[in-house]
Design a protein around this motif. Structure first.
Motif, PDB file in Angstrom:
ATOM      1  N   ALA A  93       0.682  -2.436  -8.256  1.00  0.00           N
ATOM      2  CA  ALA A  93       1.511  -2.984  -7.181  1.00  0.00           C
ATOM      3  C   ALA A  93       2.932  -3.189  -7.695  1.00  0.00           C
ATOM      4  N   GLY A  94       3.826  -3.469  -6.777  1.00  0.00           N
ATOM      5  CA  GLY A  94       5.192  -3.768  -7.163  1.00  0.00           C
ATOM      6  C   GLY A  94       6.061  -2.532  -7.160  1.00  0.00           C
ATOM      7  N   ILE A  95       7.342  -2.747  -7.553  1.00  0.00           N
ATOM      8  CA  ILE A  95       8.270  -1.623  -7.614  1.00  0.00           C
ATOM      9  C   ILE A  95       8.886  -1.566  -9.003  1.00  0.00           C
ATOM     10  N   GLU A  96       8.142  -2.113  -9.979  1.00  0.00           N
ATOM     11  CA  GLU A  96       8.681  -2.131 -11.327  1.00  0.00           C
ATOM     12  C   GLU A  96       8.208  -0.904 -12.109  1.00  0.00           C
ATOM     13  N   LYS A  97       8.393  -0.997 -13.411  1.00  0.00           N
ATOM     14  CA  LYS A  97       8.192   0.151 -14.280  1.00  0.00           C
ATOM     15  C   LYS A  97       6.862   0.880 -14.088  1.00  0.00           C
ATOM     16  N   GLY A  98       5.749   0.124 -14.001  1.00  0.00           N
ATOM     17  CA  GLY A  98       4.438   0.769 -13.881  1.00  0.00           C
ATOM     18  C   GLY A  98       4.348   1.633 -12.630  1.00  0.00           C
ATOM     19  N   ALA A  99       4.790   1.064 -11.504  1.00  0.00           N
ATOM     20  CA  ALA A  99       4.741   1.804 -10.243  1.00  0.00           C
ATOM     21  C   ALA A  99       5.674   3.005 -10.300  1.00  0.00           C
ATOM     22  N   MET A 100       6.844   2.814 -10.937  1.00  0.00           N
ATOM     23  CA  MET A 100       7.816   3.905 -11.018  1.00  0.00           C
ATOM     24  C   MET A 100       7.278   5.063 -11.855  1.00  0.00           C
ATOM     25  N   SER A 101       6.637   4.727 -12.993  1.00  0.00           N
ATOM     26  CA  SER A 101       6.150   5.837 -13.815  1.00  0.00           C
ATOM     27  C   SER A 101       4.919   6.490 -13.190  1.00  0.00           C
ATOM     28  N   ALA A 102       4.156   5.750 -12.374  1.00  0.00           N
ATOM     29  CA  ALA A 102       3.016   6.369 -11.694  1.00  0.00           C
ATOM     30  C   ALA A 102       3.493   7.390 -10.666  1.00  0.00           C
ATOM     31  N   MET A 103       4.619   7.108 -10.009  1.00  0.00           N
ATOM     32  CA  MET A 103       5.054   8.007  -8.935  1.00  0.00           C
ATOM     33  C   MET A 103       5.998   9.099  -9.429  1.00  0.00           C
ATOM     34  N   TYR A 104       6.527   8.953 -10.649  1.00  0.00           N
ATOM     35  CA  TYR A 104       7.630   9.819 -11.067  1.00  0.00           C
ATOM     36  C   TYR A 104       7.295  11.309 -10.986  1.00  0.00           C
ATOM     37  N   PHE A 105       6.069  11.670 -11.388  1.00  0.00           N
ATOM     38  CA  PHE A 105       5.730  13.093 -11.448  1.00  0.00           C
ATOM     39  C   PHE A 105       4.966  13.576 -10.221  1.00  0.00           C
ATOM     40  N   ALA A 106       4.911  12.753  -9.171  1.00  0.00           N
ATOM     41  CA  ALA A 106       4.052  13.073  -8.027  1.00  0.00           C
ATOM     42  C   ALA A 106       4.511  14.297  -7.253  1.00  0.00           C
ATOM     43  N   ASP A 107       3.529  15.078  -6.784  1.00  0.00           N
ATOM     44  CA  ASP A 107       3.780  16.139  -5.813  1.00  0.00           C
ATOM     45  C   ASP A 107       3.419  15.650  -4.414  1.00  0.00           C
ATOM     46  N   GLU A 108       2.374  14.807  -4.366  1.00  0.00           N
ATOM     47  CA  GLU A 108       1.892  14.259  -3.103  1.00  0.00           C
ATOM     48  C   GLU A 108       1.767  12.754  -3.291  1.00  0.00           C
ATOM     49  N   ALA A 109       1.873  12.009  -2.213  1.00  0.00           N
ATOM     50  CA  ALA A 109       1.692  10.560  -2.318  1.00  0.00           C
ATOM     51  C   ALA A 109       0.831  10.066  -1.172  1.00  0.00           C
ATOM     52  N   LEU A 110      -0.126   9.198  -1.476  1.00  0.00           N
ATOM     53  CA  LEU A 110      -0.864   8.482  -0.445  1.00  0.00           C
ATOM     54  C   LEU A 110      -0.294   7.071  -0.399  1.00  0.00           C
ATOM     55  N   VAL A 111       0.289   6.701   0.715  1.00  0.00           N
ATOM     56  CA  VAL A 111       0.830   5.352   0.854  1.00  0.00           C
ATOM     57  C   VAL A 111      -0.229   4.513   1.563  1.00  0.00           C
ATOM     58  N   VAL A 112      -0.810   3.584   0.811  1.00  0.00           N
ATOM     59  CA  VAL A 112      -1.902   2.764   1.341  1.00  0.00           C
ATOM     60  C   VAL A 112      -1.303   1.523   1.994  1.00  0.00           C
ATOM     61  N   THR A 113      -1.638   1.319   3.252  1.00  0.00           N
ATOM     62  CA  THR A 113      -1.031   0.229   4.019  1.00  0.00           C
ATOM     63  C   THR A 113      -2.122  -0.515   4.780  1.00  0.00           C
ATOM     64  N   ASN A 114      -2.038  -1.826   4.790  1.00  0.00           N
ATOM     65  CA  ASN A 114      -2.897  -2.630   5.663  1.00  0.00           C
ATOM     66  C   ASN A 114      -2.148  -2.841   6.973  1.00  0.00           C
ATOM     67  N   PRO A 115      -2.898  -2.998   8.075  1.00  0.00           N
ATOM     68  CA  PRO A 115      -2.209  -3.136   9.360  1.00  0.00           C
ATOM     69  C   PRO A 115      -1.607  -4.521   9.553  1.00  0.00           C
ATOM     70  N   GLU A 116      -0.697  -4.893   8.682  1.00  0.00           N
ATOM     71  CA  GLU A 116       0.013  -6.169   8.859  1.00  0.00           C
ATOM     72  C   GLU A 116       1.438  -5.986   8.349  1.00  0.00           C
ATOM     73  N   ILE A 117       2.387  -6.804   8.875  1.00  0.00           N
ATOM     74  CA  ILE A 117       3.791  -6.464   8.716  1.00  0.00           C
ATOM     75  C   ILE A 117       4.288  -6.493   7.271  1.00  0.00           C
ATOM     76  N   SER A 118       3.771  -7.403   6.445  1.00  0.00           N
ATOM     77  CA  SER A 118       4.315  -7.450   5.086  1.00  0.00           C
ATOM     78  C   SER A 118       3.906  -6.202   4.320  1.00  0.00           C
ATOM     79  N   SER A 119       2.690  -5.733   4.530  1.00  0.00           N
ATOM     80  CA  SER A 119       2.260  -4.514   3.868  1.00  0.00           C
ATOM     81  C   SER A 119       3.076  -3.319   4.351  1.00  0.00           C
ATOM     82  N   VAL A 120       3.357  -3.285   5.676  1.00  0.00           N
ATOM     83  CA  VAL A 120       4.126  -2.173   6.231  1.00  0.00           C
ATOM     84  C   VAL A 120       5.537  -2.150   5.647  1.00  0.00           C
TER      85      VAL A 120
END
Lengths: 267, 269
Positions: free
Chosen positions: B122-149
Motif C-alpha cells: 500500500a501507499g505511494i512510497e518506495k515499495g509501491a513505486m518499485s513494484a510498478m516501475y517495470f509494469a506492462d499491465e496494471a490491475l488497480v484494486v478498488t473497494n466501492p468507497e470514496i477513499s479507496s477510489v
C-alpha cells in the motif's frame, strides 16, 4: 509555372498553368548552426508526414549579404536528406539566381502578401521553418509548458483525466481539459479553464488577476473554484449549481455561477 | 513474450494480495507459466495467502543482493505446476529496494515466465513505486468507497508518469480496474458506490467485480488462493477477470442483486 501552349502539330501533350498548394520554407536566419539543427528537430520527427513533399525556399526575410553567404546547395541537399523535395527559391536577390539554377532549383516570383502560413496557422516560431505545434501537452506533474509565442498565448489541451495528486498549470493561456478533473487534482490557468467532464477537484482561472477569465465545466462539483483570486469552496457552493453544467465568472462581490443545464455522462 | 502485471491500489486492505494470489493462480490454471512476487518488504503476506510460508529460504532482497540465486528463492506451488512465488523479506525495509536491483530480477524472470505478477504494498512510497516501475499491465484494486477510489485515482496518475514506460516515452502501462468486496445489496441500498460510479470517476477499462464473500477470508487464512479453493463466487469472478484480461469477451456477473429462487425463499440460504 508553365504558361504557354506552342504546339501546332497534333498535340502529344498539353502544357497548362495550374495553381498548386505547395509548402514554403520561410528562412529567417541563415546561420547554419541555428538553421540546420532546428530543421532537423522540427521536420525530422515528422519525416513521414513531409515525405516527398515539394518545397519552395523563401528568402525574402534574409538580408542580401546573408543570402550571398548562404550555401544553397547544402541547404537543398539537407532538405532532401529530410525527405523533402526542394523545387525552387523565391524572394531571392539576383546575385544568387545562378547558384539556385545550378542547384536545380527554379526561380519564382516573390510571394503575394496574403499568403497563409501552412503548418503553423496561429503562431510565428521565433527562428525558422514551418512548424507543427504539438496539439497536446502531457504535464502530469506540473511541468510548465514551452515558453509562450509572442503573438498570443497558446491554449494547453489535456486529453486525459487529471487525477488525484496531479496538477496542471497553463501559466500563460487557456487550459482545456477533454476529460474530468478528479478530487484531489488541481488545474490552474492564466486564462479560462474549460472542463469537458466533471470538475471534482480544484480549478483556478485568471491566476494573474484576469477578471474576465471563466471556468466552464460540464458537471460542477469542485473542491474549490477560483477566478482572479475570488474563490468558493464546495461547502459554500449554492446547492442548485452542484453537478450542473456551469460557467463561473468573476462578478462584483464574489463569483457568479451560471447554470447551463444538466449533463449526464452515461445517458 | 512475457508481461509484468502490477497489482496496486494506493490504499491498504482493499485486497491487493488476495487479488495477486488469485489472479496469478488463475493465470497458471489457464496454462501460463506465472510467478507472483511480493514487494511488501517488511510486511510480507503473500507467502501466507499462497500457503508456502514454511518453505521460504531466500527472498527477493537476497536475490537482489546476490546472497542467493533466483531459482533458490523461487518457491514452486504444490497445487498448480506452472505457478511460482518469490517472497519478500520480512526483516528489511522498503528502502532496500532499488530499481536497478528489481530490474535485474524482473529481466531474469522474463526469460522463463509468461506472466510476472507484482503484489504492490500500500501507499505511494518506495515499495509501491518499485513494484510498478517495470509494469506492462496494471490491475488497480478498488473497494466501492470514496477513499479507496481517490487513492486509486492517485495511483493511476502515477502509473502514467512514474513507470519505466512513462520515462522512456513508450506505450503507456495498460491499466485495468478491479472492484473488490462488492455487495450489490448494499449498492442498491445506496451505502456503497456502484461499479458504474467507480468506472465513471476512474475512467479506465473495467475488468469486473469480486463479490464480498466469507470464503475469501477463509481461503486466505488456510493459505489457498481463492481461485484454487472449492467452487465459489469470488473464484468464478476472478476467472472471469483473467479471461477478460486475456482478451476474451465474458459477460459481467455478480453485479446485480440475486433474486431469491422459489426454494431458497422457503428454506433460506
Amino acid at each position: 509555372m508553365k504558361t504557354s501552349d506552342t504546339s501546332t502539330a497534333p498535340p502529344v501533350f498539353e502544357l497548362k498553368g495550374s495553381v498548386l498548394t505547395v509548402m514554403v520554407l520561410h528562412v529567417r536566419e541563415t546561420n547554419p548552426e541555428l538553421l540546420y539543427p532546428q530543421l532537423e528537430k522540427k521536420i525530422g520527427p515528422a519525416r513521414s508526414f513531409f515525405a516527398n513533399a515539394p518545397l519552395v525556399i523563401d528568402l525574402k526575410m534574409v538580408a542580401e549579404d546573408e543570402q550571398s553567404a548562404l550555401d544553397l546547395q547544402y541547404l537543398a541537399g539537407f532538405l532532401r536528406g529530410l525527405g523533402l523535395v526542394p523545387v525552387g527559391v523565391r524572394g531571392h536577390v539576383a546575385a544568387i539566381a545562378d547558384r539556385a539554377l545550378a542547384t536545380g532549383l527554379g526561380l519564382l516570383a516573390a510571394a503575394p502578401k496574403t499568403e497563409k502560413s501552412v503548418a503553423s496557422p496561429e503562431e510565428a516560431p521565433p527562428q525558422a521553418v514551418a512548424e507543427k505545434q504539438p496539439a497536446e501537452e502531457h504535464t502530469a506533474d506540473a511541468q510548465p509548458p514551452e515558453p509562450p509565442q509572442p503573438a498570443r498565448a497558446a491554449t494547453m489541451v489535456i486529453a486525459h483525466p487529471v487525477r488525484s495528486g496531479q496538477q496542471v498549470v497553463a501559466p500563460e493561456g487557456d487550459l482545456v481539459i477533454l476529460s474530468s478533473v478528479n478530487a484531489g487534482a488541481e488545474v490552474i490557468a492564466a486564462g479560462n479553464i474549460h472542463i469537458y467532464g466533471a470538475l471534482r477537484g480544484r480549478a483556478m482561472a485568471g491566476v494573474h488577476g484576469d477578471v474576465s477569465a471563466r471556468v466552464f465545466s460540464l458537471q460542477c462539483n469542485p473542491e474549490l473554484v477560483a477566478v482572479a483570486g475570488e474563490y468558493v469552496v464546495n461547502d459554500l457552493l449554492d446547492r442548485a449549481v452542484l453537478n450542473q453544467s456551469v460557467i463561473v465568472t468573476h462578478g462584483t462581490g464574489g463569483l457568479r455561477f451560471e447554470v447551463l443545464g444538466d449533463f449526464r455522462p452515461h445517458g | 513474450m512475457s508481461k509484468v502485471v502490477v497489482v496496486t491500489s494506493g490504499k491498504g486492505g482493499v485486497g491487493k494480495t488476495t487479488t495477486s494470489a488469485a489472479f496469478a493462480a488463475a493465470l497458471a490454471v489457464r496454462g501460463y507459466k506465472t510467478v507472483v512476487i511480493d514487494f511488501d518488504v517488511g510486511l510480507r503476506n503473500l507467502d501466507l495467502v499462497m500457503g508456502c510460508e514454511r518453505r521460504v529460504v531466500y527472498d527477493l532482497l537476497n536475490v537482489i543482493h546476490g546472497e542467493g540465486a533466483l531459482n533458490q528463492a523461487l518457491i514452486k506451488d504444490k497445487r498448480v505446476g506452472n505457478l511460482y512465488i518469490l517472497p519478500a523479506s520480512q526483516t528489511r525495509d522498503k528502502d532496500a529496494l532499488s530499481n536497478e536491483g528489481v530490474g535485474k530480477v524482473i529481466e531474469a524472470l522474463r526469460q522463463s515466465f509468461e506472466y510476472i505478477v507484482c503484489d504492490s504494498p500500500a501507499g505511494i512510497e518506495k515499495g509501491a513505486m518499485s513494484a510498478m516501475y517495470f509494469a506492462d499491465e496494471a490491475l488497480v484494486v478498488t473497494n466501492p468507497e470514496i477513499s479507496s477510489v481517490r487513492d486509486s485515482d492517485r495511483i493511476i496518475g502515477m502509473l502514467a508518469s512514474k513507470t519505466q514506460r512513462a520515462e522512456q516515452d513508450s506505450d503507456p502501462v495498460n491499466v485495468h480496474l478491479v472492484v473488490t468486496r462488492y455487495d450489490p445489496v448494499r449498492v442498491e441500498r445506496g451505502d456503497m458506490l456502484s461499479a458504474d460510479d467507480v468506472c465513471e470517476i476512474l475512467a479506465i477499462p473495467f475488468l469486473g467485480v469480486v463479490p464480498e464473500s466469507k470464503l475469501v477470508l477463509a481461503a486466505s487464512n488456510s493459505g489457498i488462493p481463492v481461485t484454487l479453493a472449492e467452487d465459489n463466487d469470488a473464484s468464478e469472478a476472478y476467472f472471469d477477470m483473467v479471461d477478460r484480461f486475456l482478451g476474451e469477451d465474458v459477460p459481467y456477473r455478480f453485479m446485480d442483486v440475486q433474486k431469491k429462487g422459489f426454494f431458497s425463499r422457503f428454506f433460506g440460504s
